[in-house]
Design an enzyme around this catalytic site. Structure first.
Site, short mmCIF file in Angstrom:
data_model
loop_
_atom_site.label_atom_id
_atom_site.label_comp_id
_atom_site.label_asym_id
_atom_site.label_seq_id
_atom_site.Cartn_x
_atom_site.Cartn_y
_atom_site.Cartn_z
N TYR A 96 -5.08 9.45 -1.88
CA TYR A 96 -3.91 9.61 -1.31
C TYR A 96 -2.67 9.77 -2.37
O TYR A 96 -2.07 10.82 -2.30
CB TYR A 96 -3.21 8.63 -0.21
CG TYR A 96 -4.23 8.37 0.85
CD1 TYR A 96 -4.20 9.19 1.87
CD2 TYR A 96 -5.14 7.37 0.68
CE1 TYR A 96 -5.04 8.81 2.81
CE2 TYR A 96 -5.94 6.92 1.74
CZ TYR A 96 -5.94 7.86 2.82
OH TYR A 96 -6.75 7.76 3.92
N TRP A 104 -8.42 -2.71 -0.54
CA TRP A 104 -8.84 -1.50 -1.22
C TRP A 104 -10.17 -1.91 -1.86
O TRP A 104 -10.99 -1.11 -2.29
CB TRP A 104 -8.17 -0.57 -1.67
CG TRP A 104 -7.54 0.36 -0.78
CD1 TRP A 104 -6.25 0.24 -0.64
CD2 TRP A 104 -7.87 1.61 -0.31
NE1 TRP A 104 -5.83 1.34 0.63
CE2 TRP A 104 -7.04 2.35 0.65
CE3 TRP A 104 -9.18 2.34 -0.34
CZ2 TRP A 104 -7.31 3.24 1.22
CZ3 TRP A 104 -9.37 3.34 0.34
CH2 TRP A 104 -8.46 3.97 1.23
N ASP A 132 -9.82 3.61 12.85
CA ASP A 132 -10.21 2.24 13.04
C ASP A 132 -9.20 1.41 13.70
O ASP A 132 -8.31 0.88 13.26
CB ASP A 132 -10.50 1.70 11.48
CG ASP A 132 -11.07 0.09 12.07
OD1 ASP A 132 -11.01 -0.46 12.81
OD2 ASP A 132 -11.76 -0.50 10.74
N CYS A 152 -8.13 9.49 5.29
CA CYS A 152 -8.26 9.32 7.10
C CYS A 152 -6.93 9.88 7.42
O CYS A 152 -6.92 10.62 8.41
CB CYS A 152 -8.39 7.70 7.53
SG CYS A 152 -10.10 7.34 6.98
N GLU A 159 0.86 -1.26 0.07
CA GLU A 159 0.06 0.07 0.03
C GLU A 159 0.88 1.28 0.01
O GLU A 159 0.55 2.01 -0.99
CB GLU A 159 -1.06 -0.05 1.21
CG GLU A 159 -1.94 0.95 1.11
CD GLU A 159 -2.88 1.40 2.52
OE1 GLU A 159 -1.89 1.30 3.58
OE2 GLU A 159 -3.77 1.87 2.44
N ARG A 182 -7.67 11.52 11.08
CA ARG A 182 -8.87 12.51 11.54
C ARG A 182 -9.95 11.21 12.23
O ARG A 182 -10.57 11.50 13.04
CB ARG A 182 -9.64 12.99 10.29
CG ARG A 182 -10.06 12.23 9.26
CD ARG A 182 -10.99 12.73 8.26
NE ARG A 182 -11.14 11.87 7.30
CZ ARG A 182 -12.09 10.89 7.14
NH1 ARG A 182 -12.96 10.68 8.26
NH2 ARG A 182 -12.48 9.96 6.43
N1 LIG Z 1 -13.63 0.85 8.24
C1 LIG Z 1 -12.13 0.68 7.42
N2 LIG Z 1 -11.15 0.61 8.29
C2 LIG Z 1 -10.00 0.92 7.67
O1 LIG Z 1 -9.08 0.67 8.31
C3 LIG Z 1 -10.05 1.27 6.29
C4 LIG Z 1 -11.17 1.49 5.57
N3 LIG Z 1 -12.31 1.34 6.41
N4 LIG Z 1 -11.22 1.86 4.35
C5 LIG Z 1 -9.97 2.20 3.30
C6 LIG Z 1 -8.77 1.44 3.98
C7 LIG Z 1 -8.61 0.08 3.83
N5 LIG Z 1 -7.96 -0.22 5.05
C8 LIG Z 1 -7.85 -1.78 5.44
C9 LIG Z 1 -8.85 -2.67 4.73
C10 LIG Z 1 -8.90 -3.97 5.43
C11 LIG Z 1 -8.05 -4.29 6.26
C12 LIG Z 1 -8.04 -5.80 6.70
O2 LIG Z 1 -8.97 -6.22 6.53
N6 LIG Z 1 -6.91 -6.26 7.17
C13 LIG Z 1 -6.62 -7.68 7.95
C14 LIG Z 1 -5.88 -8.47 6.76
C15 LIG Z 1 -6.35 -8.55 5.40
C16 LIG Z 1 -5.79 -9.58 4.58
O3 LIG Z 1 -4.80 -10.37 5.11
O4 LIG Z 1 -6.07 -9.45 3.44
C17 LIG Z 1 -6.08 -7.50 9.13
O5 LIG Z 1 -6.17 -8.38 9.77
O6 LIG Z 1 -5.42 -6.68 9.42
C18 LIG Z 1 -6.88 -3.23 6.90
C19 LIG Z 1 -6.72 -2.28 6.49
C20 LIG Z 1 -7.65 0.61 5.87
N7 LIG Z 1 -8.80 1.35 5.63
O1 LIG Z 2 -5.96 4.10 6.55
C1 LIG Z 2 -7.14 4.16 6.96
C2 LIG Z 2 -8.25 4.31 6.24
C3 LIG Z 2 -9.23 4.29 6.89
N1 LIG Z 2 -9.37 4.09 8.23
C4 LIG Z 2 -10.94 4.08 8.72
C5 LIG Z 2 -11.21 4.92 9.67
C6 LIG Z 2 -12.94 4.82 9.50
O2 LIG Z 2 -13.40 3.49 10.39
C7 LIG Z 2 -13.15 4.62 8.09
C8 LIG Z 2 -13.34 5.66 7.45
O3 LIG Z 2 -14.69 6.19 7.55
P1 LIG Z 2 -15.01 7.64 7.58
O4 LIG Z 2 -16.54 7.82 7.75
O5 LIG Z 2 -14.68 8.29 6.27
O6 LIG Z 2 -14.40 8.54 8.77
O7 LIG Z 2 -11.73 3.89 7.64
C9 LIG Z 2 -8.22 3.71 9.03
O8 LIG Z 2 -8.46 3.70 10.27
N2 LIG Z 2 -7.21 4.04 8.33
#
Ligand SMILES: Nc1nc(=O)c2c([nH]1)NC[C@@H]1CN(c3ccc(C(=O)N[C@@H](CCC(=O)O)C(=O)O)cc3)CN21
Ligand SMILES: O=c1ccn([C@H]2C[C@H](O)[C@@H](COP(=O)(O)O)O2)c(=O)[nH]1
Length: 266
Positions: A97, A83, A172, A149, A61, A169
């Site tokens: 980004y 993503w 998660d 974010c 990423e 901002r």
């Molecule tokens: N709700 C939410 N949380 C996020 O952290 C987040 C978003 N949305 N939207 C955009 C990006 C995408 N990102 C993500 C999305 C998925 C994982 C996730 O599922 N991680 C798993 C492993 C995934 C895998 O092995 O393929 C983990 O256990 O960390 C992590 C970051 C961070 N961002």
């Molecule tokens: O790099 C990242 C990208 C996204 N997030 C999380 C934070 C929120 O849970 C969602 C975004 O939702 P918004 O309603 O736009 O705030 O994705 C993260 O922690 N880190």
């Protein structure tokens, strides 16, 4: 200063004391506002140990951000699917980004490469207080699949050490933040290497720091575990900041607890 366990303490504070809030995704969260974590990158590499973190995805990423791409195709080619949920049928995310970092539009058709400018300033004027990269392009927020974010970072040099502070901002805490901390730690190492500096501190500042309701069980499992010492990073020097490959990046001595699966809130 890089206390393994600082992240877990914040997770615990949110789980126990967070305000209950609704959110855009409909899942609902517990949340605290305005928290900070600080890591001395010269000591160790802050990759969370109380669950296995998907390092390969973090590296892919960050290199993808630095490439300036708006498409998930390069991630899919590396079998990274973090993503997928936000892309359109063509795999496009809009001016997210990478686009803002590398080609912020001026409006007259020309663009600004904030990363190239940052490297130039690091080399020529490292005392500058204006070493900022931002993805928060107000005029384009509604064209982005998701508003940034981690929307701004500042770089600081003192005593030949490069430090980096990121403002996030919306955080998660279970899924995103372990990614975000490791990603900016890696970026700080790359910037320092390219500017012939040592690494200093990573300062992570979070706005709305939340735990989704459907991560509560996973957080309970994680918090029952003992944090372990952080690993360290070995980074091959690339020709320039845009030429790093995953093979240049090695994390040494990472001995985490097992991974914990959780659904991502879309
Ligand atoms: N709700 C939410 N949380 C996020 O952290 C987040 C978003 N949305 N939207 C955009 C990006 C995408 N990102 C993500 C999305 C998925 C994982 C996730 O599922 N991680 C798993 C492993 C995934 C895998 O092995 O393929 C983990 O256990 O960390 C992590 C970051 C961070 N961002
Ligand atoms: O790099 C990242 C990208 C996204 N997030 C999380 C934070 C929120 O849970 C969602 C975004 O939702 P918004 O309603 O736009 O705030 O994705 C993260 O922690 N880190």
């Amino acid at each position: 200063m890089s206390r393994p366990g600082a992240y877990e303490d914040l997770l615990r504070d949110i789980a126990e004391n967070g305000a209950v809030k609704t959110d855009r995704t409909g899942v609902g969260t517990r949340s605290l506002f305005g928290r900070q974590l600080r890591y001395d990158l010269s000591e160790s590499f802050p990759l969370i140990t109380t669950k296995r973190v998907f390092l390969r995805g973090i590296v892919a990423e960050l290199l993808w951000f630095l490439s300036g791409s708006s498409s998930i195709t390069p991630l899919l080619e590396q079998n990274v699917h973090i993503w997928d949920e936000w892309a359109d049928a063509e795999g496009e995310l809009g001016p997210v980004y990478g686009v803002q970092w590398r080609s912020w539009p001026r409006g007259d058709g020309s663009t600004i490469d904030q990363i190239a400018n940052l490297i130039e300033t690091l080399r020529t004027n490292p005392d500058s207080r204006r070493m900022i990269v931002t993805a928060w392009n107000v005029a384009q927020l509604d064209e982005m699949a998701l508003a940034p974010c981690h929307l701004l970072f500042q770089v600081y040099v003192a005593d030949n050490r490069l430090s980096l502070q990121v403002y996030q901002r919306s955080c998660d805490m279970f899924l995103g933040v372990p990614f975000n901390i490791a990603s900016y730690a890696l970026l700080a190492h790359m910037l320092a290497q390219q500017a012939d500096l040592e690494v200093g501190d990573l300062v992570w500042t979070g706005g709305d720091c939340h735990i989704y309701h459907n991560h509560v069980e996973q957080v309970r499992t994680q918090l029952a575990r003992e944090p372990r010492p952080f690993p360290t990073l070995e980074l091959n020097r690339a020709a320039d900041i845009f030429s790093y490959t995953p093979e240049d990046i090695r994390v040494i001595g990472y001995d985490p607890h097992p991974g914990i699966k959780a659904p991502v809130a879309v």
